[in-house]
Design a protein around this motif. Sequence first.
Motif, mmCIF file in Angstrom:
data_model
loop_
_atom_site.group_PDB
_atom_site.id
_atom_site.type_symbol
_atom_site.label_atom_id
_atom_site.label_comp_id
_atom_site.label_asym_id
_atom_site.label_seq_id
_atom_site.Cartn_x
_atom_site.Cartn_y
_atom_site.Cartn_z
ATOM 1 N N MET A 71 1.560 -6.419 0.618
ATOM 2 C CA MET A 71 1.925 -5.119 1.182
ATOM 3 C C MET A 71 2.135 -5.299 2.679
ATOM 4 O O MET A 71 1.351 -5.980 3.335
ATOM 5 N N ILE A 72 3.195 -4.690 3.212
ATOM 6 C CA ILE A 72 3.564 -4.846 4.607
ATOM 7 C C ILE A 72 3.767 -3.469 5.218
ATOM 8 O O ILE A 72 4.586 -2.686 4.723
ATOM 9 N N ILE A 73 3.027 -3.159 6.288
ATOM 10 C CA ILE A 73 3.278 -1.934 7.050
ATOM 11 C C ILE A 73 4.028 -2.352 8.307
ATOM 12 O O ILE A 73 3.553 -3.177 9.084
ATOM 13 N N LYS A 74 5.213 -1.772 8.476
ATOM 14 C CA LYS A 74 6.009 -2.070 9.657
ATOM 15 C C LYS A 74 5.602 -1.137 10.804
ATOM 16 O O LYS A 74 4.904 -0.145 10.586
ATOM 17 N N THR A 75 6.039 -1.454 12.005
ATOM 18 C CA THR A 75 5.683 -0.650 13.175
ATOM 19 C C THR A 75 6.226 0.777 13.094
ATOM 20 O O THR A 75 5.703 1.678 13.744
ATOM 21 N N ASP A 76 7.252 1.005 12.279
ATOM 22 C CA ASP A 76 7.766 2.363 12.084
ATOM 23 C C ASP A 76 6.955 3.130 11.033
ATOM 24 O O ASP A 76 7.313 4.231 10.653
ATOM 25 N N ARG A 77 5.834 2.527 10.563
ATOM 26 C CA ARG A 77 4.877 3.096 9.593
ATOM 27 C C ARG A 77 5.424 3.131 8.173
ATOM 28 O O ARG A 77 4.897 3.816 7.311
ATOM 29 N N SER A 78 6.499 2.381 7.885
ATOM 30 C CA SER A 78 7.006 2.278 6.518
ATOM 31 C C SER A 78 6.206 1.209 5.775
ATOM 32 O O SER A 78 5.757 0.229 6.369
ATOM 33 N N LEU A 79 6.018 1.423 4.469
ATOM 34 C CA LEU A 79 5.279 0.484 3.627
ATOM 35 C C LEU A 79 6.249 -0.237 2.710
ATOM 36 O O LEU A 79 7.026 0.398 1.987
ATOM 37 N N TRP A 80 6.163 -1.554 2.738
ATOM 38 C CA TRP A 80 6.998 -2.421 1.918
ATOM 39 C C TRP A 80 6.084 -3.231 1.004
ATOM 40 O O TRP A 80 4.989 -3.619 1.409
ATOM 41 N N VAL A 81 6.530 -3.498 -0.231
ATOM 42 C CA VAL A 81 5.723 -4.232 -1.205
ATOM 43 C C VAL A 81 6.579 -5.303 -1.874
ATOM 44 O O VAL A 81 7.798 -5.171 -1.976
ATOM 45 N N VAL A 82 5.902 -6.345 -2.363
ATOM 46 C CA VAL A 82 6.602 -7.435 -3.038
ATOM 47 C C VAL A 82 5.615 -8.182 -3.925
ATOM 48 O O VAL A 82 4.426 -8.258 -3.614
ATOM 49 N N GLY A 83 6.089 -8.720 -5.054
ATOM 50 C CA GLY A 83 5.256 -9.543 -5.918
ATOM 51 C C GLY A 83 5.058 -8.971 -7.301
ATOM 52 O O GLY A 83 5.886 -8.216 -7.826
ATOM 53 N N ASN A 84 3.928 -9.302 -7.904
ATOM 54 C CA ASN A 84 3.595 -8.904 -9.269
ATOM 55 C C ASN A 84 3.448 -7.386 -9.363
ATOM 56 O O ASN A 84 2.874 -6.753 -8.488
ATOM 57 N N ASN A 85 3.939 -6.825 -10.465
ATOM 58 C CA ASN A 85 3.900 -5.382 -10.673
ATOM 59 C C ASN A 85 3.528 -5.059 -12.124
ATOM 60 O O ASN A 85 3.982 -4.069 -12.689
ATOM 61 N N LEU A 86 2.685 -5.881 -12.709
ATOM 62 C CA LEU A 86 2.308 -5.747 -14.115
ATOM 63 C C LEU A 86 1.753 -4.368 -14.443
ATOM 64 O O LEU A 86 2.024 -3.805 -15.494
ATOM 65 N N TYR A 87 0.957 -3.801 -13.536
ATOM 66 C CA TYR A 87 0.319 -2.501 -13.776
ATOM 67 C C TYR A 87 0.974 -1.367 -12.976
ATOM 68 O O TYR A 87 0.428 -0.272 -12.904
ATOM 69 N N GLY A 88 2.107 -1.637 -12.337
ATOM 70 C CA GLY A 88 2.742 -0.634 -11.494
ATOM 71 C C GLY A 88 2.138 -0.570 -10.106
ATOM 72 O O GLY A 88 2.378 0.365 -9.353
ATOM 73 N N GLU A 89 1.350 -1.593 -9.753
ATOM 74 C CA GLU A 89 0.628 -1.592 -8.481
ATOM 75 C C GLU A 89 1.533 -1.531 -7.255
ATOM 76 O O GLU A 89 1.098 -1.083 -6.196
ATOM 77 N N LEU A 90 2.774 -1.954 -7.367
ATOM 78 C CA LEU A 90 3.659 -1.903 -6.210
ATOM 79 C C LEU A 90 4.098 -0.486 -5.874
ATOM 80 O O LEU A 90 4.607 -0.235 -4.791
#
Length: 172
Positions: free
Chosen positions: A39-58
């Motif tokens: 999980m990545i929070i950018k300086t503009d406060r946006s949240l970005w996600v990447v990787g496994n999503n087996l349970y919908g965790e992203l």
Amino acid sequence: NSDGQLGLGNISSPVPNLSPCPYITSGVDTVAGGHYFTMIIKTDRSLWVVGNNLYGELGTGDFLSRSIPIQIMTGVSDVSGAGGHITIVKEDGTLWVSGNNSNGQLGNNNTGVSISTPMQIMADVAAVSAGWQHTMIIKKDGSLWATGGNSDGRLGVGDLTDKPVPVPVTTM
């Protein structure tokens, strides 16, 4: 990078990779790792996600894993992830969750049902920490709350019963 959690645009064998993510190269404020996801929070406060999503965790609204970061939310101040679920604190103090809910770790009183779109479960939250099958929450008034798996007493609430909704942790 076996699940694309490095955000390189591919899935590769678990060999150390020293290349930076080519999709997000600047403006990063916070990075947090979960179980095969990032999980990545950018300086503009946006949240970005990447990787496994087996349970919908992203929190992308589906159960498809990603090898390229995708933005899911704005106005984010804190994020934590573990064992297949994520917890998100927005700048307005609301707590949002998605992913695995096998032990009530999402705190939405619907144990056993994973969710793939972030759901708000609390307000007035200052910080959060996702653990293995549980979540710990600090509210703005300084109180500590817990939800999820508690078979070994990890929630600190005085019993060994799982909690499907956040409950206050009392201290001695």
